[in-house]
Design a protein around this motif. Structure first.
Motif, PDB file in Angstrom:
ATOM      1  N   ALA A 135      45.387  35.237  41.292  1.00 22.06           N
ATOM      2  CA  ALA A 135      46.161  35.225  40.047  1.00 22.06           C
ATOM      3  C   ALA A 135      47.535  34.598  40.285  1.00 22.06           C
ATOM      4  CB  ALA A 135      46.298  36.642  39.498  1.00 22.06           C
ATOM      5  N   GLU A 136      48.169  34.986  41.362  1.00 18.13           N
ATOM      6  CA  GLU A 136      49.493  34.452  41.673  1.00 18.13           C
ATOM      7  C   GLU A 136      49.424  32.950  41.967  1.00 18.13           C
ATOM      8  OE1 GLU A 136      52.871  35.102  45.056  1.00 18.13           O
ATOM      9  OE2 GLU A 136      51.840  36.887  44.302  1.00 18.13           O
ATOM     10  N   ALA A 137      48.424  32.543  42.732  1.00 20.79           N
ATOM     11  CA  ALA A 137      48.288  31.138  43.118  1.00 20.79           C
ATOM     12  C   ALA A 137      47.991  30.226  41.931  1.00 20.79           C
ATOM     13  CB  ALA A 137      47.187  30.986  44.169  1.00 20.79           C
ATOM     14  N   THR A 138      47.313  30.754  40.924  1.00 23.39           N
ATOM     15  CA  THR A 138      46.949  29.944  39.757  1.00 23.39           C
ATOM     16  C   THR A 138      47.879  30.160  38.569  1.00 23.39           C
ATOM     17  OG1 THR A 138      45.380  31.637  39.017  1.00 23.39           O
ATOM     18  CG2 THR A 138      44.503  29.834  40.368  1.00 23.39           C
ATOM     19  N   ASP A 139      48.886  31.028  38.749  1.00 15.07           N
ATOM     20  CA  ASP A 139      49.818  31.361  37.670  1.00 15.07           C
ATOM     21  C   ASP A 139      49.087  31.933  36.467  1.00 15.07           C
ATOM     22  OD1 ASP A 139      52.425  31.668  36.814  1.00 15.07           O
ATOM     23  OD2 ASP A 139      52.492  29.717  35.834  1.00 15.07           O
ATOM     24  N   ARG A 140      48.097  32.767  36.752  1.00 15.36           N
ATOM     25  CA  ARG A 140      47.302  33.455  35.731  1.00 15.36           C
ATOM     26  C   ARG A 140      47.431  34.948  35.931  1.00 15.36           C
ATOM     27  NH1 ARG A 140      45.408  30.842  31.266  1.00 15.36           N
ATOM     28  NH2 ARG A 140      45.776  28.679  31.768  1.00 15.36           N
ATOM     29  N   SER A 141      46.995  35.722  34.953  1.00 18.46           N
ATOM     30  CA  SER A 141      47.059  37.172  35.080  1.00 18.46           C
ATOM     31  C   SER A 141      45.896  37.699  35.912  1.00 18.46           C
ATOM     32  CB  SER A 141      47.015  37.830  33.701  1.00 18.46           C
ATOM     33  OG  SER A 141      45.726  37.676  33.129  1.00 18.46           O
ATOM     34  N   TYR A 142      46.078  38.911  36.424  1.00 19.85           N
ATOM     35  CA  TYR A 142      45.014  39.597  37.159  1.00 19.85           C
ATOM     36  C   TYR A 142      43.782  39.708  36.260  1.00 19.85           C
ATOM     37  CZ  TYR A 142      42.507  43.370  39.486  1.00 19.85           C
ATOM     38  OH  TYR A 142      41.535  44.131  40.098  1.00 19.85           O
ATOM     39  N   GLY A 143      43.980  40.090  35.009  1.00 19.76           N
ATOM     40  CA  GLY A 143      42.875  40.261  34.065  1.00 19.76           C
ATOM     41  C   GLY A 143      42.101  38.977  33.828  1.00 19.76           C
ATOM     42  N   PHE A 144      42.796  37.855  33.743  1.00 20.30           N
ATOM     43  CA  PHE A 144      42.123  36.568  33.547  1.00 20.30           C
ATOM     44  C   PHE A 144      41.232  36.252  34.729  1.00 20.30           C
ATOM     45  CE2 PHE A 144      41.817  32.061  34.441  1.00 20.30           C
ATOM     46  CZ  PHE A 144      41.296  31.567  33.254  1.00 20.30           C
ATOM     47  N   VAL A 145      41.763  36.401  35.935  1.00 19.94           N
ATOM     48  CA  VAL A 145      40.986  36.091  37.137  1.00 19.94           C
ATOM     49  C   VAL A 145      39.796  37.040  37.253  1.00 19.94           C
ATOM     50  CG1 VAL A 145      41.030  35.951  39.663  1.00 19.94           C
ATOM     51  CG2 VAL A 145      42.951  35.065  38.324  1.00 19.94           C
ATOM     52  N   HIS A 146      40.016  38.320  37.016  1.00 19.10           N
ATOM     53  CA  HIS A 146      38.936  39.312  37.067  1.00 19.10           C
ATOM     54  C   HIS A 146      37.836  38.944  36.068  1.00 19.10           C
ATOM     55  CE1 HIS A 146      36.903  43.131  36.318  1.00 19.10           C
ATOM     56  NE2 HIS A 146      37.348  43.532  37.499  1.00 19.10           N
ATOM     57  N   ARG A 147      38.240  38.603  34.857  1.00 18.19           N
ATOM     58  CA  ARG A 147      37.281  38.266  33.795  1.00 18.19           C
ATOM     59  C   ARG A 147      36.495  37.001  34.120  1.00 18.19           C
ATOM     60  NH1 ARG A 147      40.518  39.038  30.096  1.00 18.19           N
ATOM     61  NH2 ARG A 147      41.435  36.973  30.008  1.00 18.19           N
ATOM     62  N   ILE A 148      37.154  35.975  34.601  1.00 16.58           N
ATOM     63  CA  ILE A 148      36.464  34.716  34.884  1.00 16.58           C
ATOM     64  C   ILE A 148      35.487  34.885  36.056  1.00 16.58           C
ATOM     65  CG2 ILE A 148      38.027  33.533  36.469  1.00 16.58           C
ATOM     66  CD1 ILE A 148      37.709  31.043  34.676  1.00 16.58           C
ATOM     67  N   LEU A 149      35.877  35.671  37.065  1.00 15.63           N
ATOM     68  CA  LEU A 149      34.956  35.934  38.167  1.00 15.63           C
ATOM     69  C   LEU A 149      33.732  36.698  37.667  1.00 15.63           C
ATOM     70  CD1 LEU A 149      37.447  36.924  41.027  1.00 15.63           C
ATOM     71  CD2 LEU A 149      36.109  34.808  40.854  1.00 15.63           C
ATOM     72  N   SER A 150      33.953  37.693  36.844  1.00 14.95           N
ATOM     73  CA  SER A 150      32.840  38.475  36.289  1.00 14.95           C
ATOM     74  C   SER A 150      31.931  37.615  35.415  1.00 14.95           C
ATOM     75  CB  SER A 150      33.373  39.648  35.462  1.00 14.95           C
ATOM     76  OG  SER A 150      34.079  40.533  36.299  1.00 14.95           O
ATOM     77  N   GLU A 151      32.529  36.781  34.589  1.00 12.75           N
ATOM     78  CA  GLU A 151      31.757  35.890  33.703  1.00 12.75           C
ATOM     79  C   GLU A 151      30.824  34.975  34.488  1.00 12.75           C
ATOM     80  OE1 GLU A 151      34.154  33.384  31.191  1.00 12.75           O
ATOM     81  OE2 GLU A 151      35.142  35.117  30.275  1.00 12.75           O
ATOM     82  N   PHE A 152      31.264  34.557  35.660  1.00 11.99           N
ATOM     83  CA  PHE A 152      30.496  33.612  36.446  1.00 11.99           C
ATOM     84  C   PHE A 152      29.673  34.289  37.540  1.00 11.99           C
ATOM     85  CE2 PHE A 152      33.177  30.878  34.047  1.00 11.99           C
ATOM     86  CZ  PHE A 152      32.418  29.738  33.852  1.00 11.99           C
ATOM     87  N   GLY A 153      29.408  35.587  37.364  1.00 16.04           N
ATOM     88  CA  GLY A 153      28.445  36.293  38.198  1.00 16.04           C
ATOM     89  C   GLY A 153      28.884  36.692  39.584  1.00 16.04           C
ATOM     90  N   VAL A 154      30.177  36.737  39.826  1.00 19.95           N
ATOM     91  CA  VAL A 154      30.661  37.139  41.145  1.00 19.95           C
ATOM     92  C   VAL A 154      30.565  38.663  41.256  1.00 19.95           C
ATOM     93  CG1 VAL A 154      32.665  37.189  42.683  1.00 19.95           C
ATOM     94  CG2 VAL A 154      32.222  35.178  41.259  1.00 19.95           C
ATOM     95  N   VAL A 155      30.028  39.144  42.382  1.00 17.98           N
ATOM     96  CA  VAL A 155      29.990  40.581  42.643  1.00 17.98           C
ATOM     97  C   VAL A 155      31.347  40.956  43.233  1.00 17.98           C
ATOM     98  CG1 VAL A 155      28.874  42.427  43.945  1.00 17.98           C
ATOM     99  CG2 VAL A 155      27.514  40.524  43.047  1.00 17.98           C
ATOM    100  N   LEU A 156      32.078  41.767  42.489  1.00 19.60           N
ATOM    101  CA  LEU A 156      33.438  42.114  42.905  1.00 19.60           C
ATOM    102  C   LEU A 156      33.428  43.196  43.976  1.00 19.60           C
ATOM    103  CD1 LEU A 156      35.095  42.128  39.384  1.00 19.60           C
ATOM    104  CD2 LEU A 156      35.079  40.285  41.062  1.00 19.60           C
ATOM    105  N   ARG A 157      34.374  43.068  44.911  1.00 21.09           N
ATOM    106  CA  ARG A 157      34.511  44.064  45.978  1.00 21.09           C
ATOM    107  C   ARG A 157      35.115  45.340  45.412  1.00 21.09           C
ATOM    108  NH1 ARG A 157      36.550  39.223  48.463  1.00 21.09           N
ATOM    109  NH2 ARG A 157      38.681  39.805  48.014  1.00 21.09           N
ATOM    110  N   GLY A 158      34.909  46.432  46.140  1.00 22.24           N
ATOM    111  CA  GLY A 158      35.543  47.697  45.772  1.00 22.24           C
ATOM    112  C   GLY A 158      37.029  47.640  46.050  1.00 22.24           C
TER     113      GLY A 158
END
Length: 73
Positions: free
Chosen positions: A38-61
């Motif tokens: 999020a910091e590297a792309t100048d985006r919010s945590y929520g945006f990065v979380h959402r885009i990863l989820s949308e594209f099927g990434v299994v998120l770590r605990g």
């Protein structure tokens, strides 16, 4: 970590969104945190979380300490 950046708050759609998602996915799967991405792309945590989820990434605990009470002996 140089990542794909766009103007903060600007909507990302189509091919640009797919490309950004692929880049974020690759970096996340190599160990980068959502916060770091999020910091590297100048985006919010929520945006990065959402885009990863949308594209099927299994998120770590979650990392760090847990909030459970220690077991009594």
């Amino acid at each position: 970590m140089a990542a794909h950046t766009t103007a903060k708050g600007r909507r990302i759609t189509g091919e640009a969104r797919i490309k950004m998602a692929a880049d974020l996915k690759k970096k996340y799967e190599k160990g980068a945190s959502i916060r770091a991405l999020a910091e590297a792309t100048d985006r919010s945590y929520g945006f990065v979380h959402r885009i990863l989820s949308e594209f099927g990434v299994v998120l770590r605990g979650r990392g760090g300490a847990t909030r459970t009470k220690p077991k009594a002996s």
